[in-house]
Scaffold this active site. Structure first.
Site, PDB file in Angstrom:
ATOM      1  N   GLU A 116       0.826  -1.208   0.000  1.00 52.19           N
ATOM      2  CA  GLU A 116       0.000   0.000   0.000  1.00 52.19           C
ATOM      3  C   GLU A 116       0.865   1.265   0.000  1.00 52.19           C
ATOM      4  O   GLU A 116       0.773   2.119   0.877  1.00 52.19           O
ATOM      5  CB  GLU A 116      -0.987  -0.013   1.164  1.00 52.19           C
ATOM      6  CG  GLU A 116      -2.019  -1.131   1.029  1.00 52.19           C
ATOM      7  CD  GLU A 116      -3.131  -1.075   2.046  1.00 52.19           C
ATOM      8  OE1 GLU A 116      -4.239  -1.557   1.746  1.00 52.19           O
ATOM      9  OE2 GLU A 116      -2.902  -0.577   3.164  1.00 52.19           O
ATOM     10  N   GLU A 176      -6.017  -7.181  -1.852  1.00 55.07           N
ATOM     11  CA  GLU A 176      -6.707  -7.227  -0.555  1.00 55.07           C
ATOM     12  C   GLU A 176      -8.151  -6.799  -0.737  1.00 55.07           C
ATOM     13  O   GLU A 176      -8.424  -5.760  -1.356  1.00 55.07           O
ATOM     14  CB  GLU A 176      -6.073  -6.265   0.457  1.00 55.07           C
ATOM     15  CG  GLU A 176      -4.663  -6.575   0.877  1.00 55.07           C
ATOM     16  CD  GLU A 176      -4.165  -5.585   1.932  1.00 55.07           C
ATOM     17  OE1 GLU A 176      -4.995  -4.897   2.568  1.00 55.07           O
ATOM     18  OE2 GLU A 176      -2.937  -5.485   2.104  1.00 55.07           O
TER      19      GLU A 176
END
Length: 348
Positions: A174, A280
């Protein structure tokens, strides 16, 4: 003369050994699934050490990896690796390369593929924190790149000693504003960020040339951030194979967010020529019907991306029970040890 021949035979044997070692050192990944349906299971080892057990929908206690594979048709797992998790106040040494390799072997023995997520931190790396490992805190930028290289190769080789070659490796996690702050903070120095990605990418390829590398950002629906980040990396010469996305919608906005994410995925493919992985996903465990619909929708939409450029979907820590680890509430198992209906969304 005989002594000379023996010496030549020894040298020839050594040369053949080096050639063989070199070939093994660049071992290709086993064939990845045509479409990955998977779960991040990084907490499993720690949960097992704490005494957690999992039941299937019929209430039978079984190995959680077997449940994911056989009951929900999952063919892949995702595992995060921290540099030195014992330096953080969490994990108690779990989620290091060795523990990840043990879990990876368990998955491989079930016929599952493996994605690695390299956080390049001693603890969580995400849009709000990209802290350097403690041991790297005073490094020059060159030393930082060297550390990224050596750590990446070390993790890959730790997997290799277990007979596991990951199909995918995330270079960071991320990294919406880069990694290894502040040196690699994208909003401060996009070029440094690109060089760090390049270093990780090249390190992975040095061990397994066919393993695909991923740059993974949160909020898959946010096209502006993806354009700025992925476009900035490419403009600064970064090499990587796949754009990874996270998506954690609510039970009321998931349909809109999926549509936006798929639109963004198609833009990444058309503008930058990259494949896309949904690394995710998750939704509140107490909204299992909505979660099932969400999973089914995003799975089908990613699989139907033109040209087979949508590589797969991973649910984040589905085996987490309500409130695990200080309040995590987006798992897919109930307090009674049985799964919710959420993961039925993965079924074909």
């Amino acid at each position: 003369m005989l002594k000379g021949r023996r010496m030549m035979m020894v040298l020839l044997s050594l040369s053949m050994m080096l050639i063989t070692m070199g070939s093994f050192g660049n071992k290709p990944a086993e064939a990845a699934p045509s479409f990955a349906k998977g779960a991040d299971i990084s907490w499993v080892a720690g949960m097992e050490a704490q005494g957690y057990k999992w039941k299937d929908k019929n209430g039978v206690t079984r190995d959680v990896l077997e449940i994911l594979k056989n009951d929900y048709q999952m063919n892949s797992v995702r595992l995060r690796v921290w540099v030195n998790p014992s330096m953080s106040d969490y994990a108690n040494g779990y989620m290091n390369a060795e523990k990840a390799a043990e879990l990876a072997l368990r998955a491989k023995n079930l016929g599952m593929s493996v994605m690695l997520t390299l956080h390049y931190s001693d603890s969580w790396a995400d849009p709000g924190q990209q802290n350097k490992p403690y041991a790297w805190r005073n490094y020059t930028f060159q030393q930082l790149m060297d550390a990224v290289w050596s750590h990446t190769v070390y993790v890959m080789n730790t997997m290799k000693t277990k007979g596991v070659t990951p199909d995918w490796v995330q270079i960071g996690n991320e990294t919406n504003d880069g990694m290894l702050w502040n040196d690699g903070k994208a909003s401060v120095n996009m070029k440094n960020y690109a060089w760090l990605v390049n270093t990780g990418h090249n390190a992975v390829k040095s061990v397994s040339s066919s393993t695909k590398t991923i740059v993974h950002l949160a909020n898959g629906y946010d096209s502006a951030v993806f354009d700025w980040n992925i476009g900035g990396l490419i403009a600064n010469g970064a090499n990587f194979d796949v754009v990874g996305m996270s998506l954690y919608p609510s039970s009321t906005d998931w349909s809109t967010k999926v549509t936006q994410t798929i639109t963004n995925a198609n833009q990444m493919i058309s503008k930058y020529g990259k494949e896309v992985m949904i690394s995710e996903i998750g939704m509140d465990y107490n909204q299992p019907a909505a979660a099932k619909s969400f999973i089914s929708k995003i799975k089908n939409d990613v699989r139907n991306i033109s040209g087979g450029k949508g590589l797969g979907v991973f649910y984040w820590e589905p085996q987490a029970t309500p409130g695990y680890n200080g309040g995590y509430a987006k798992g897919a198992w109930q307090a009674d040890g049985k799964p919710t209906i959420a993961l039925d969304g993965f079924l074909n």
